[in-house]
Design an enzyme around this catalytic site. Structure first.
Site, PDB file in Angstrom:
ATOM      1  N   ARG A  62      53.818  16.450  -6.659  1.00  0.00           N
ATOM      2  CA  ARG A  62      52.975  17.491  -7.242  1.00  0.00           C
ATOM      3  C   ARG A  62      52.871  17.306  -8.745  1.00  0.00           C
ATOM      4  O   ARG A  62      51.816  17.535  -9.351  1.00  0.00           O
ATOM      5  CB  ARG A  62      53.523  18.891  -6.918  1.00  0.00           C
ATOM      6  CG  ARG A  62      52.781  19.997  -7.660  1.00  0.00           C
ATOM      7  CD  ARG A  62      53.100  21.388  -7.145  1.00  0.00           C
ATOM      8  NE  ARG A  62      54.508  21.622  -6.961  1.00  0.00           N
ATOM      9  CZ  ARG A  62      55.368  21.916  -7.943  1.00  0.00           C
ATOM     10  NH1 ARG A  62      54.959  21.967  -9.199  1.00  0.00           N
ATOM     11  NH2 ARG A  62      56.641  22.145  -7.667  1.00  0.00           N
TER      12      ARG A  62
ATOM     13  N   TYR B 158      26.087  25.689 -10.806  1.00  0.00           N
ATOM     14  CA  TYR B 158      26.497  25.580  -9.408  1.00  0.00           C
ATOM     15  C   TYR B 158      26.918  26.951  -8.882  1.00  0.00           C
ATOM     16  O   TYR B 158      27.603  27.719  -9.576  1.00  0.00           O
ATOM     17  CB  TYR B 158      27.644  24.577  -9.317  1.00  0.00           C
ATOM     18  CG  TYR B 158      28.398  24.581  -8.016  1.00  0.00           C
ATOM     19  CD1 TYR B 158      27.737  24.436  -6.794  1.00  0.00           C
ATOM     20  CD2 TYR B 158      29.779  24.717  -7.998  1.00  0.00           C
ATOM     21  CE1 TYR B 158      28.440  24.438  -5.601  1.00  0.00           C
ATOM     22  CE2 TYR B 158      30.492  24.716  -6.807  1.00  0.00           C
ATOM     23  CZ  TYR B 158      29.812  24.586  -5.613  1.00  0.00           C
ATOM     24  OH  TYR B 158      30.512  24.592  -4.443  1.00  0.00           O
TER      25      TYR B 158
ATOM     26  N   ASP C 289      30.033  20.326 -17.581  1.00  0.00           N
ATOM     27  CA  ASP C 289      30.109  19.842 -16.206  1.00  0.00           C
ATOM     28  C   ASP C 289      29.137  18.669 -16.079  1.00  0.00           C
ATOM     29  O   ASP C 289      27.925  18.842 -16.154  1.00  0.00           O
ATOM     30  CB  ASP C 289      29.742  20.972 -15.237  1.00  0.00           C
ATOM     31  CG  ASP C 289      29.959  20.585 -13.778  1.00  0.00           C
ATOM     32  OD1 ASP C 289      29.925  19.380 -13.465  1.00  0.00           O
ATOM     33  OD2 ASP C 289      30.157  21.495 -12.952  1.00  0.00           O
TER      34      ASP C 289
ATOM     35  N   LYS D  84      31.510  14.359  -5.532  1.00  0.00           N
ATOM     36  CA  LYS D  84      30.121  13.927  -5.602  1.00  0.00           C
ATOM     37  C   LYS D  84      30.013  12.457  -6.024  1.00  0.00           C
ATOM     38  O   LYS D  84      30.485  11.579  -5.323  1.00  0.00           O
ATOM     39  CB  LYS D  84      29.350  14.853  -6.526  1.00  0.00           C
ATOM     40  CG  LYS D  84      29.600  16.356  -6.309  1.00  0.00           C
ATOM     41  CD  LYS D  84      29.435  16.821  -4.872  1.00  0.00           C
ATOM     42  CE  LYS D  84      29.363  18.332  -4.711  1.00  0.00           C
ATOM     43  NZ  LYS D  84      30.593  19.059  -5.044  1.00  0.00           N
TER      44      LYS D  84
END
Length: 411
Positions: free
Chosen positions: A64, A116, A187, A212
């Site tokens: 982690r 978005y 972004d 993406k």
């Protein structure tokens, strides 16, 4: 005849001397020191041996906190964005959430209105409940001075925006951010670092939904943030570990593999999208199409900014357009394509189509959607890397079928 010895370029100097394609292939990658494997093995172990308490054998203790595959991906994407640090997360939304978590309660955010749907949802439904407030505007450059408050901490930009492909002059917004001592987050999901590098334009943090274009194969959900500031990095890397919204080793490995061909895929999808956008624009005169949003078209309102911000003035792989016949016409188009698949998401090798008003942006109130240009008849295309001529044929036949259905004409 003698052989020529080729000395590998040290990883730390790749960003200074190598072109984008070379960095895409080699940044964050080196042969495995134990086996000589050219492609890094997937390190699935969650924990790592220690030679004495709190003294690990190597640099890793628990996955982690850090993992070899995640580290390599973070180094690679940071190199391509021209940043010092990369931080990978379990999704693009987790990236957004972690950045906003770094803000103090009572902080104010200024964001473009056309973002978005998931980002809008987080700002309005989640961050607000944590004491953060967001002001949305359709014109950042004009409205920022009037929107800034004493509590404003951050400006959030999508360029191109999702789904209307509006373009923001990032350099100009960055000047305003510095004038008011605000952080600027961009972004860059819709373009990828191959087509645009916001840090070079003055942004403080650049974020991606790695799902993406960066991964590019529709088989990973992941996000990343890239930045240069040491203080911001220390805050975000702490939250990355403390919150724990990190990607798996396998997802990190897959995303790094996808990153190696980003330059080839981004250019191919952009060239195909240009063809599709042009043929859609040509059908405005036929009445089948009402409007086309694409940064590569000379009629785009911010085309001059595109030429300055995007590599070679390319428009990217995303196109949106309003089809004649309202929502019925838009639905008919998406149900008539043969190569474009009706599905959410974007940036994969395959071409996709969707209706934002019913799908990705359905959670935004209709009045807000329409104000941002997200009408019921808007179709969003993610143009893939298939043969461009085939995609054009598919779009034309789908337009024809949609027109016939709306007009009640049977074949």
């Amino acid at each position: 005849m003698g052989t020529t010895q080729i000395t590998p370029v040290p990883a730390e100097t790749l960003a200074e001397v190598a072109g984008f394609g070379t960095r895409a292939v080699h940044a964050g990658s080196s042969p495995d020191p134990r086996t000589g494997a050219v492609i890094s093995p997937i390190s699935l172990s969650t924990t790592f041996a220690q030679k004495s308490p709190a003294v690990p054998i190597g640099k890793y203790e628990y996955s982690r906190s850090s993992n070899p595959n995640r580290d390599e991906f973070e180094q690679a994407v940071a190199s391509l964005e021209g940043g010092k640090y990369g931080l990978a997360f379990s999704s693009g939304s987790a990236t957004t959430a972690t950045i906003l978590q770094s803000l103090s309660p009572g902080s104010h955010i200024i964001s473009g209105a056309d973002v978005y749907g998931g980002t809008h949802r987080y700002f309005t439904k989640v961050a607000q409940s944590h004491g953060l407030e967001t002001s949305f505007t359709t014109d950042l450059l004009t409205d920022i001075p009037a929107l800034v408050r004493s509590t404003t901490r951050l400006i959030w930009v999508e360029s191109p925006s999702n789904p209307t492909l509006s373009i923001t002059d990032i350099r100009a917004v960055a000047r305003l951010a510095k004038q008011y001592s605000l952080f600027l987050v961009v972004d860059n999901t819709f373009l990828s670092p191959y087509l645009q590098t916001p840090l070079a334009l003055g942004a403080d943090i650049v974020v991606h939904s790695v799902t993406k274009y960066i991964n590019g194969h529709s088989d990973v959900v992941m996000g990343v943030a890239v930045l240069n500031d040491d203080e911001i990095y220390q805050k975000l890397v702490f939250l990355q570990n403390a919150i724990g919204a990190v990607p798996s080793a396998f997802d990190s490995w897959l995303a790094h593999r996808g990153l190696k061909t980003l330059h080839l895929r981004s250019r191919a999808s952009s060239e195909n999208a240009q063809k599709v956008a042009e043929v859609l624009a040509s059908n405005i005169s036929t009445g089948k199409v009402l409007h086309v949003n694409y940064p590569g078209l000379e009629v785009h309102p911010n085309r001059q900014v595109v030429k300055q911000q995007h590599r070679d003035g390319l428009g990217g792989g995303m196109v949106s357009f309003r089809v004649a016949g309202g929502r019925r016409g838009a639905e008919a188009f998406c149900q008539s394509t043969k190569i474009f698949t009706l599905a959410e998401s974007l940036g994969g090798v395959e071409s996709l189509c969707e209706l934002p008003a019913l799908m990705t942006h359905a959670g935004i109130h209709a009045s807000e959607r329409i104000k941002s240009g997200v009408h019921d008849d808007l179709v969003r295309l993610s143009v893939g890397i298939e043969d461009g001529d085939d995609l054009v044929v598919d779009v034309l036949q789908a337009l024809d079928r949609a027109t016939r259905q709306v007009n009640g004409v049977s074949r």
